[in-house]
Design a protein around this motif. Structure first.
Motif, PDB file in Angstrom:
ATOM      1  N   VAL A 247      74.692 -20.799  36.714  1.00  9.46           N
ATOM      2  CA  VAL A 247      74.194 -22.054  36.109  1.00  9.46           C
ATOM      3  C   VAL A 247      75.367 -22.732  35.388  1.00  9.46           C
ATOM      4  CG1 VAL A 247      72.576 -22.878  34.685  1.00  9.46           C
ATOM      5  CG2 VAL A 247      71.813 -21.336  36.045  1.00  9.46           C
TER       6      VAL A 247
ATOM      7  N   TYR B  55      77.849  -5.315  47.796  1.00  8.33           N
ATOM      8  CA  TYR B  55      77.239  -4.391  46.988  1.00  8.33           C
ATOM      9  C   TYR B  55      76.077  -3.712  47.491  1.00  8.33           C
ATOM     10  CZ  TYR B  55      74.126  -8.567  47.654  1.00  8.33           C
ATOM     11  OH  TYR B  55      73.228  -9.425  48.547  1.00  8.33           O
ATOM     12  N   PRO B  56      75.921  -2.435  46.996  1.00  6.67           N
ATOM     13  CA  PRO B  56      75.104  -1.321  47.679  1.00  6.67           C
ATOM     14  C   PRO B  56      73.554  -1.894  47.992  1.00  6.67           C
ATOM     15  CG  PRO B  56      75.649  -0.660  45.439  1.00  6.67           C
ATOM     16  CD  PRO B  56      76.281  -1.933  45.808  1.00  6.67           C
TER      17      PRO B  56
ATOM     18  N   ARG C 212      69.600  -2.112  47.485  1.00  2.59           N
ATOM     19  CA  ARG C 212      68.956  -1.676  46.425  1.00  2.59           C
ATOM     20  C   ARG C 212      68.158  -0.399  47.203  1.00  2.59           C
ATOM     21  NH1 ARG C 212      64.058  -2.881  45.165  1.00  2.59           N
ATOM     22  NH2 ARG C 212      63.796  -4.190  46.619  1.00  2.59           N
TER      23      ARG C 212
ATOM     24  N   ARG D 289      65.941 -14.719  35.160  1.00  9.09           N
ATOM     25  CA  ARG D 289      65.992 -14.128  36.472  1.00  9.09           C
ATOM     26  C   ARG D 289      67.222 -13.500  36.655  1.00  9.09           C
ATOM     27  NH1 ARG D 289      65.673 -17.753  42.085  1.00  9.09           N
ATOM     28  NH2 ARG D 289      67.621 -18.474  41.165  1.00  9.09           N
ATOM     29  N   VAL D 290      67.237 -12.164  37.254  1.00  6.92           N
ATOM     30  CA  VAL D 290      68.151 -11.645  37.778  1.00  6.92           C
ATOM     31  C   VAL D 290      68.405 -11.421  39.350  1.00  6.92           C
ATOM     32  CG1 VAL D 290      69.541  -9.334  37.571  1.00  6.92           C
ATOM     33  CG2 VAL D 290      68.063 -10.191  35.775  1.00  6.92           C
ATOM     34  N   LYS D 291      69.525 -11.805  39.983  1.00  7.41           N
ATOM     35  CA  LYS D 291      69.375 -11.638  41.302  1.00  7.41           C
ATOM     36  C   LYS D 291      69.662 -10.145  41.816  1.00  7.41           C
ATOM     37  CE  LYS D 291      70.181 -15.631  43.537  1.00  7.41           C
ATOM     38  NZ  LYS D 291      69.519 -16.162  44.932  1.00  7.41           N
ATOM     39  N   LYS D 292      68.765  -9.564  42.728  1.00  5.97           N
ATOM     40  CA  LYS D 292      69.042  -8.251  43.214  1.00  5.97           C
ATOM     41  C   LYS D 292      69.477  -8.358  44.601  1.00  5.97           C
ATOM     42  CE  LYS D 292      65.727  -6.231  39.934  1.00  5.97           C
ATOM     43  NZ  LYS D 292      64.197  -5.855  39.815  1.00  5.97           N
ATOM     44  N   GLY D 293      69.788  -7.023  44.912  1.00  8.35           N
ATOM     45  CA  GLY D 293      70.414  -6.881  46.422  1.00  8.35           C
ATOM     46  C   GLY D 293      69.596  -6.732  47.243  1.00  8.35           C
TER      47      GLY D 293
ATOM     48  N   HIS E 252      65.983 -20.037  35.062  1.00  8.61           N
ATOM     49  CA  HIS E 252      66.714 -19.005  36.116  1.00  8.61           C
ATOM     50  C   HIS E 252      67.872 -18.536  35.538  1.00  8.61           C
ATOM     51  CE1 HIS E 252      64.068 -20.389  39.537  1.00  8.61           C
ATOM     52  NE2 HIS E 252      63.521 -19.737  38.775  1.00  8.61           N
ATOM     53  N   GLN E 253      68.638 -19.309  34.603  1.00  6.46           N
ATOM     54  CA  GLN E 253      69.890 -18.780  34.009  1.00  6.46           C
ATOM     55  C   GLN E 253      69.509 -17.510  32.950  1.00  6.46           C
ATOM     56  OE1 GLN E 253      71.914 -21.651  31.419  1.00  6.46           O
ATOM     57  NE2 GLN E 253      73.654 -20.691  31.521  1.00  6.46           N
ATOM     58  N   ALA E 254      68.533 -17.693  32.226  1.00  2.00           N
ATOM     59  CA  ALA E 254      68.232 -16.491  31.149  1.00  2.00           C
ATOM     60  C   ALA E 254      67.392 -15.630  31.795  1.00  2.00           C
ATOM     61  CB  ALA E 254      67.813 -17.233  29.937  1.00  2.00           C
TER      62      ALA E 254
ATOM     63  N   CYS F  51      64.478 -25.699  36.362  1.00  2.00           N
ATOM     64  CA  CYS F  51      64.508 -24.505  37.302  1.00  2.00           C
ATOM     65  C   CYS F  51      65.787 -23.660  36.918  1.00  2.00           C
ATOM     66  CB  CYS F  51      64.803 -25.240  38.678  1.00  2.00           C
ATOM     67  SG  CYS F  51      63.509 -26.291  39.086  1.00  2.00           S
ATOM     68  N   ALA F  52      66.985 -24.437  36.607  1.00  2.00           N
ATOM     69  CA  ALA F  52      68.226 -23.621  36.317  1.00  2.00           C
ATOM     70  C   ALA F  52      68.226 -23.076  35.093  1.00  2.00           C
ATOM     71  CB  ALA F  52      69.420 -24.767  36.645  1.00  2.00           C
TER      72      ALA F  52
ATOM     73  N   VAL G 203      69.937 -22.347  41.489  1.00  2.00           N
ATOM     74  CA  VAL G 203      70.826 -21.513  40.791  1.00  2.00           C
ATOM     75  C   VAL G 203      70.297 -20.910  39.738  1.00  2.00           C
ATOM     76  CG1 VAL G 203      71.705 -23.756  39.367  1.00  2.00           C
ATOM     77  CG2 VAL G 203      73.129 -21.793  39.850  1.00  2.00           C
ATOM     78  N   GLY G 204      70.965 -19.841  39.476  1.00  2.00           N
ATOM     79  CA  GLY G 204      70.336 -18.855  38.186  1.00  2.00           C
ATOM     80  C   GLY G 204      71.608 -17.982  37.857  1.00  2.00           C
ATOM     81  N   GLY G 205      71.345 -17.524  36.666  1.00  2.00           N
ATOM     82  CA  GLY G 205      72.403 -16.510  36.005  1.00  2.00           C
ATOM     83  C   GLY G 205      73.527 -17.200  35.676  1.00  2.00           C
TER      84      GLY G 205
ATOM     85  N   ILE H  39      73.006  -8.510  40.676  1.00  2.00           N
ATOM     86  CA  ILE H  39      74.102  -8.847  41.985  1.00  2.00           C
ATOM     87  C   ILE H  39      74.810 -10.302  41.896  1.00  2.00           C
ATOM     88  CG2 ILE H  39      73.388  -6.811  43.371  1.00  2.00           C
ATOM     89  CD1 ILE H  39      72.921 -10.377  44.800  1.00  2.00           C
TER      90      ILE H  39
ATOM     91  N   ASP I 163      72.801  -6.907  34.355  1.00  2.00           N
ATOM     92  CA  ASP I 163      72.187  -6.062  35.673  1.00  2.00           C
ATOM     93  C   ASP I 163      72.482  -7.005  36.634  1.00  2.00           C
ATOM     94  OD1 ASP I 163      71.203  -4.182  33.824  1.00  2.00           O
ATOM     95  OD2 ASP I 163      69.603  -5.331  33.468  1.00  2.00           O
TER      96      ASP I 163
END
Lengths: 145, 304
Positions: free
Chosen positions: B265, B296-297, B299, A141-145, A137-139, A133-134, B260-262, B226, B224
């Motif tokens: 991790v 953060y703003p 989206r 997935r991008v968290k968005k607002g 998601h590390q590479a 999973c991690a 967890v991601g990005g 947040i 890219d």
């Protein structure tokens, strides 16, 4: 006749008939994965007494979903618009992404093949399955607002 | 003439300021075993290992990763104990000045890509322990490339002005004198070695963290996306219990079993190596920081 028109339009659009909305479908699979991991975690944390049959069922669910989620038709190029958290790296590094999906498939399949008989064995299997999973998601997935 | 005065004032204001003699003298030899905990709390390897390093190679601090930010590309250097390419010839005082004042052994300013704005809040004894631990790590030869920055960010001396604005050893969140011990420990770990605020707090135009929106999340400095709001404000983690937060830091799973991601991790792998009471302390502190809405703003909704 209607069937024929439908078939022709599906062909013309070049889409797989089984994935009308790939983003929603893959997100549904991800949520189901989370649910299965949550169910398994209850045994590891000792919140529920170990139930070998349910553990096997959850691992089987994860393995089945891993097969589904690695279908390239679920990841059409450019399907990271709107609120999708798919990273462009999925397509920039298509081979790396496929390798991550294949690892998830292999790890879940071997967890099913060697179904854990007790909590200690489950901990090991969950560690192997859950690390996917991690790392993905590390590479990818991008968290968005 | 005026230009000359301006230049002289600039020179005075931008002078690198080292730690005082007493602090340096008090550093001592440090304890490597204790320093390992600080090493994981600080996450040194996440930036200073070779890009993509895994397992034991994460302890080879060769540098070379590229951090692409709006100010240019920062490249963390070799901080292995190699005497020529690493920091093997540094004294404990050199190391403490780099960590807590952002000053290199030659007296020049270091860029705040090394988060000394957080490390300035560290206990000097922990810095000494950390250095003792780092001396036990493998020696790696070879220098990482230089930073790639454009004007005015490539003028190191100018960082002196930036430090006057943003470098402080004072805590961000004031705690009452009778605050529980683990909240104080959590504050230390988060605001000091853990440097959580460096990514989780929005920055202003010249790159300083906005303390009035501490830990409220931010547009990622690199790439890219947040970095999430970790206060209890709207969009944050109000619904997480302390044990949810501690469990996340240990296992990488959120309360609803998202993962967890990005960049987190790497951080979570490091946090998992701390003591359970350290993760619990971080959780206790996060539940006490002032709540803010997302830093953060929102989206832009899709057209139509």
């Amino acid at each position: 006749m209607r069937k024929l028109i439908f078939a022709i339009s599906a062909l013309a659009l070049g889409v797989s008939a089984s994935f009308a909305d790939p983003q929603a479908d893959r997100e549904g699979l991800m949520k189901a994965n989370g649910k299965a991991m949550g169910a398994l975690s209850a045994y590891v944390k000792g919140e529920k007494p170990f139930d070998a049959a349910d553990v096997l069922a959850q691992l089987t669910k994860l393995s089945d979903d891993a097969q589904k989620i690695s279908d390239p038709a679920l990841w059409p190029a450019g399907s990271n618009t709107g609120d999708s958290t798919a990273s462009p790296k999925i397509w920039e590094d298509a081979a790396g992404f496929q390798a991550a999906l294949d690892k998830f498939k292999a790890d879940t399949a071997s967890a099913v093949a060697a179904a854990p008989a007790d909590v200690e064995a489950l901990k090991v299997q969950m560690g192997a399955v859950g690390s996917n999973c991690a790392s993905c998601h590390q590479a990818f997935r991008v968290k968005k607002g | 003439m005026l230009g000359g005065i301006g230049a002289a004032v600039f020179w005075l204001l931008t002078e690198p300021r080292r730690l005082d003699e007493a602090t340096i003298a008090g550093l001592g030899a440090g304890d490597a075993a204790r320093g390992e905990r600080i090493f994981w709390a600080g996450g040194c390897t996440s930036c200073h290992a070779r890009p993509g390093a895994e397992g034991d190679t994460r302890l080879e601090l060769a540098g070379g990763m590229k951090l692409k930010t709006p100010f240019g590309t920062f490249v963390p250097p070799n901080i292995s104990p190699d005497p020529k390419d690493g920091i093997g010839n540094w004294s404990a005082g050199d190391f403490a000045n780099a960590m807590m004042r952002g000053v290199a052994p030659d007296g020049s300013h270091l860029y705040p890509s090394l988060p000394y704005t957080s490390y300035a809040r560290m206990n000097p004894a922990d810095v000494a322990d950390l250095y003792a631990f780092m001396k036990t790590l493998p020696t790696v030869a070879g220098s990482a490339p230089d930073h790639e920055l454009s004007f005015p960010f490539n003028v190191r001396r100018g960082l002196g002005l930036w430090k006057l604005l943003f470098l402080s050893d004072q805590p961000v969140v004031a705690l009452p004198a009778d605050a529980p011990e683990n909240v104080a420990l959590g504050r230390y770990l988060v605001e000091g070695p853990g440097h959580c605020g460096e990514c989780h707090t929005p920055r202003d135009l010249i790159g300083g963290t906005d303390k009035s929106r501490w830990l409220s999340g931010a547009v990622a400095a690199e790439g890219d996306g947040i970095v999430p709001n970790i206060t209890s404000g709207e969009g944050g983690i109000d619904s997480w219990s302390e044990s949810d937060i501690a469990a996340y830091l240990e296992t990488g799973f959120t309360p609803d079993f998202d993962s967890v991601g990005g960049a987190m991790v790497e951080v979570q792998h490091n946090m998992a190596k701390l003591r359970a009471e350290d993760r619990e302390a971080i959780a206790a502190y996060l539940k006490t920081v002032p709540a803010h809405p997302n830093g953060y703003p929102a989206r832009t909704p899709p057209a139509g």
